[in-house]
Design an enzyme around this catalytic site. Structure first.
Site, short mmCIF file in Angstrom:
data_model
loop_
_atom_site.label_atom_id
_atom_site.label_comp_id
_atom_site.label_asym_id
_atom_site.label_seq_id
_atom_site.Cartn_x
_atom_site.Cartn_y
_atom_site.Cartn_z
N ILE A 156 78.52 25.67 -45.42
CA ILE A 156 77.29 26.43 -45.63
C ILE A 156 76.47 26.41 -44.34
O ILE A 156 76.54 25.47 -43.56
CB ILE A 156 76.50 25.84 -46.82
CG1 ILE A 156 75.26 26.67 -47.14
CG2 ILE A 156 76.13 24.38 -46.60
CD1 ILE A 156 74.55 26.27 -48.45
N CYS A 157 75.72 27.49 -44.13
CA CYS A 157 74.76 27.57 -43.03
C CYS A 157 75.47 27.41 -41.68
O CYS A 157 76.48 28.05 -41.42
CB CYS A 157 73.67 26.54 -43.26
SG CYS A 157 72.24 26.66 -42.16
N GLY A 158 74.95 26.56 -40.82
CA GLY A 158 75.51 26.41 -39.48
C GLY A 158 76.94 25.96 -39.44
O GLY A 158 77.65 26.20 -38.45
N THR A 195 79.29 27.26 -41.01
CA THR A 195 80.13 28.45 -40.94
C THR A 195 80.35 28.86 -39.49
O THR A 195 81.42 29.33 -39.13
CB THR A 195 79.52 29.62 -41.74
OG1 THR A 195 78.26 29.99 -41.19
CG2 THR A 195 79.36 29.26 -43.21
N ALA A 209 78.86 30.01 -47.45
CA ALA A 209 77.58 30.46 -47.99
C ALA A 209 76.52 30.44 -46.89
O ALA A 209 76.66 29.73 -45.89
CB ALA A 209 77.13 29.58 -49.16
#
Length: 203
Positions: A102-104, A106, A159
């Protein structure tokens, strides 16, 4: 898989709220959540919590896990100190064990080349494009996305930073934590504050 251990990567500046829905409800439903750091030295999350990892990254084996969760962190975008976690994600996926990012995180997977040929999402498409990755055609503008991985690769959940509930929903669906009707109710309760979903979830 016989293991019920889910591994949560922990590192300095971890956005500690992002995996919280997932880890809390996994723990309540028969899974053991173990933290893994670069070493076993304590780390400090973005929220100021100090966490002493249960094990070091070098001691983590895909065969001992049902899932690796990678949360966002400021460090994903300020250097390569978290690159070993992305390389571990590659080892998990190659072994057929799922990964959720999720977030960074990715962006970390994008830099590792793990999103080049998988459907995925993130904060926004241009955030990942800035990494120089080749996966732009597979980007989906959605709260959370699960790529099944196929017969020889582990599934991958991604996400954006504002979607910890959708992130958890995809994880629960992947691991079979709730049957579909209850999974829908769980999401409606925690994402939409739909009080009518509580009765379904408790039934």
């Amino acid at each position: 898989m016989t293991s019920t251990s889910v591994h949560l990567a922990v590192y300095d500046t971890l956005a500690d709220w992002e995996p919280g829905f997932a880890t809390a409800h996994l723990t309540q439903n028969g899974h053991t959540v173990r933290t893994v750091g670069a070493t076993t030295d304590p780390v400090t999350t973005m929220g100021g919590m100090r966490v002493r990892p249960d094990l070091a990254l070098d001691d983590l084996r895909p065969e001992d896990s049902t899932l690796l969760i990678l949360g966002g962190a400021g460090l994903w975008d300020t250097g390569d100190s978290l690159a070993p976690f992305a390389r571990t994600a590659r080892a998990f996926l190659d072994a057929g064990v799922p990964v959720a990012a999720i977030c960074g995180a990715t962006a970390g997977l994008a830099r590792e080349g793990l999103l080049d040929d998988r459907t995925h999402t993130s904060a926004v498409s241009f955030y990942l494009a800035a990494t120089g990755y080749a996966g732009g055609p597979h980007y989906i503008d959605a709260d959370a996305v699960t790529d099944s991985g196929g017969a020889s690769r582990g599934a991958l959940v991604t996400a954006g930073p504002t979607e910890p509930v959708a992130f958890a929903r995809e994880i629960f669906g992947l691991l079979g934590v709730y049957e579909p009707k209850k999974l829908d109710a769980w999401y409606r309760l925690f994402h939409d504050s739909d009080a009518s979903a509580y009765e379904v979830l408790q039934g």
